[in-house]
Write an enzyme that holds these catalytic residues in place. Sequence first.
Site, PDB file in Angstrom:
ATOM      1  CB  VAL A 122     -16.805  -9.239  23.445  1.00 33.86           C
ATOM      2  CG1 VAL A 122     -17.245  -8.562  24.732  1.00 33.86           C
ATOM      3  CG2 VAL A 122     -15.714  -8.460  22.760  1.00 33.86           C
ATOM      4  CB  SER A 123     -18.432 -13.582  20.483  1.00 34.46           C
ATOM      5  OG  SER A 123     -18.557 -14.399  21.617  1.00 34.46           O
ATOM      6  CB  THR A 124     -18.727  -9.842  17.304  1.00 38.21           C
ATOM      7  OG1 THR A 124     -19.576  -9.035  18.124  1.00 38.21           O
ATOM      8  CG2 THR A 124     -19.369 -11.198  17.076  1.00 38.21           C
TER       9      THR A 124
ATOM     10  CD  GLN B   9     -20.638  -9.750  21.497  1.00 37.17           C
ATOM     11  OE1 GLN B   9     -19.555 -10.291  21.647  1.00 37.17           O
ATOM     12  NE2 GLN B   9     -21.789 -10.408  21.621  1.00 37.17           N
TER      13      GLN B   9
ATOM     14  NE  ARG C 160     -18.275 -19.770  22.412  1.00 41.02           N
ATOM     15  CZ  ARG C 160     -18.983 -18.715  22.707  1.00 41.02           C
ATOM     16  NH1 ARG C 160     -19.772 -18.703  23.737  1.00 41.02           N
ATOM     17  NH2 ARG C 160     -18.912 -17.639  21.967  1.00 41.02           N
TER      18      ARG C 160
END
Length: 189
Positions: free
Chosen positions: A10-12, A15, A70
């Site tokens: 997850v990015s953060t 999350q 990405r």
Amino acid sequence: MGTSIGYARVSTEEQNLDLQLTALREAGCERIFRDKASGAGTKRKGLTDAIALCIPGDVLVVWKLDRLGRSLLDLIGLIESLNACGVGLRVLAGHGAMIDTTRPEGRMIFGMLAVLAEFERELIRERTKAGMHAAKQRGAAIGRPRKLSQTQIRRAKSLIESGRQTRERIAARLGVHVGTLRRAIAGAN
């Protein structure tokens, strides 16, 4: 068939990984590695560890393709390095769900993605060359800035030729390596 090794990201910190972890467990992953980090330019220890654990015949399993990388170029590079090690990739959901490099149709899809990535690289190269050419036409300097000005180079050359200073002392005074000074003087001739 080897071991299925899962990777979730997850990015953060806000999350959570629950949905991905559940899907990876249901897919039979024996080990699951995790990261909470943006995919752009960050070190992903979980991914590095997952790949390091893989041996020929194993399959790296991800929930969605965007959890792995990405850009298409990053993904192709990663998948190619997995293939070179004899490790497959399986994507469980999303647009990349048709990718399972352990199966012929998955390898075919990957092959098409690789062709698209190569095309994208060529387009980027062409645009870069065209941009550099246009910048040169406008008189812009291309490349890394010079460490020494023309005045510094002329002065250094004069001091060396007169025998008053050594290259080493001048380079130290100018804050550059001796090789940099030598190339600058040679290029000024």
